[in-house]
Design a protein around this motif. Structure first.
Motif, short mmCIF file in Angstrom:
data_model
loop_
_atom_site.label_atom_id
_atom_site.label_comp_id
_atom_site.label_asym_id
_atom_site.label_seq_id
_atom_site.Cartn_x
_atom_site.Cartn_y
_atom_site.Cartn_z
N CYS A 64 9.29 3.73 1.65
CA CYS A 64 7.99 4.24 1.22
C CYS A 64 7.60 5.40 2.11
CB CYS A 64 6.92 3.14 1.25
SG CYS A 64 6.53 2.54 2.87
N GLU A 65 6.85 6.31 1.53
CA GLU A 65 6.38 7.48 2.25
C GLU A 65 4.89 7.30 2.52
OE1 GLU A 65 6.30 11.57 0.41
OE2 GLU A 65 8.21 11.59 1.46
N VAL A 66 4.52 7.20 3.78
CA VAL A 66 3.14 6.95 4.17
C VAL A 66 2.60 8.22 4.83
CG1 VAL A 66 1.59 5.44 5.47
CG2 VAL A 66 3.73 4.55 4.57
N VAL A 67 1.39 8.64 4.41
CA VAL A 67 0.78 9.86 4.91
C VAL A 67 -0.39 9.50 5.81
CG1 VAL A 67 -0.39 11.99 4.27
CG2 VAL A 67 1.49 11.16 2.90
N PHE A 68 -0.39 10.04 7.03
CA PHE A 68 -1.47 9.83 8.00
C PHE A 68 -2.12 11.17 8.32
CE2 PHE A 68 1.40 6.31 8.89
CZ PHE A 68 0.52 5.25 9.02
N HIS A 69 -3.40 11.15 8.70
CA HIS A 69 -4.05 12.32 9.27
C HIS A 69 -3.63 12.40 10.72
CE1 HIS A 69 -6.72 13.79 6.15
NE2 HIS A 69 -6.97 12.52 5.81
#
Length: 183
Positions: free
Chosen positions: A86-91
């Motif tokens: 899975c590709e998880v995006v964080f600030h």
């Protein structure tokens, strides 16, 4: 073995793979595929379509003292890997940008789900928190072997670790590995 020893002693003949295969061809037939494998183009892993390394988020101040919220953008298949990614995006907490992390997708994770990483995160599917904060009997994957190695244990599909117990001082946690051994 005796033929190789004699060849190596004769002057002019060397003990090279070509000389060995010539004697094997004369005696038996063709060289088996396992012997032919070396560094070549046709016997190499197909890595061109791989998506990248799977790592947990690097632990920073925000994770040690609170939590970080991320969004699962995509669940993808990686060739050569059994488990989905899975590709998880964080600030990014220090710069104005988004950082993408690739994780092994656990069962029950879906796109659009918010995941939380840190010591103050709740215990739910997809969240990432320290071993000391997890109660006994918790099932998890992508467990760190040493501090800040970003996940080394139980990464394959269907593999999981389980928290067996905590020490009295709270500094060490005992887990059961997928093989059944305890660490």
């Amino acid at each position: 073995i005796l033929a190789q020893a004699i060849l190596a002693q004769e002057p002019g003949l060397e003990d090279t793979p070509a000389a060995r295969s010539a004697t094997q061809d004369a005696a038996m037939g063709r060289v088996i595929r396992g012997s032919r494998k070396g560094k070549s183009l046709i016997f190499s892993a197909k890595t061109r379509l791989r998506k990248g390394a799977v790592k947990l988020r690097a632990v920073d101040y925000a994770e040690r003292h609170g939590f970080m919220k991320g969004l699962v953008k995509n669940i993808i298949h990686d060739p050569g890997r059994g488990a989905p990614m899975c590709e998880v995006v964080f600030h990014d907490p220090y710069r104005y940008k988004l950082t993408k992390e690739k994780w092994v997708a656990v069962e029950g994770l879906h796109t659009g789900q918010f995941v939380y990483c840190g010591s103050k995160a709740q215990l739910s599917v997809g969240n990432c928190l320290p071993l000391g904060k997890m109660p006994e009997g918790t099932v998890m994957s992508m467990c760190e072997d040493k501090a800040a190695d970003r996940g080394r244990l139980a990464r394959a599909s269907g593999c999981s670790c389980m928290v067996v117990g905590h020490s009295d001082d709270g500094k060490k946690t005992r887990i059961r590995l997928p093989s059944g051994s305890r660490k």
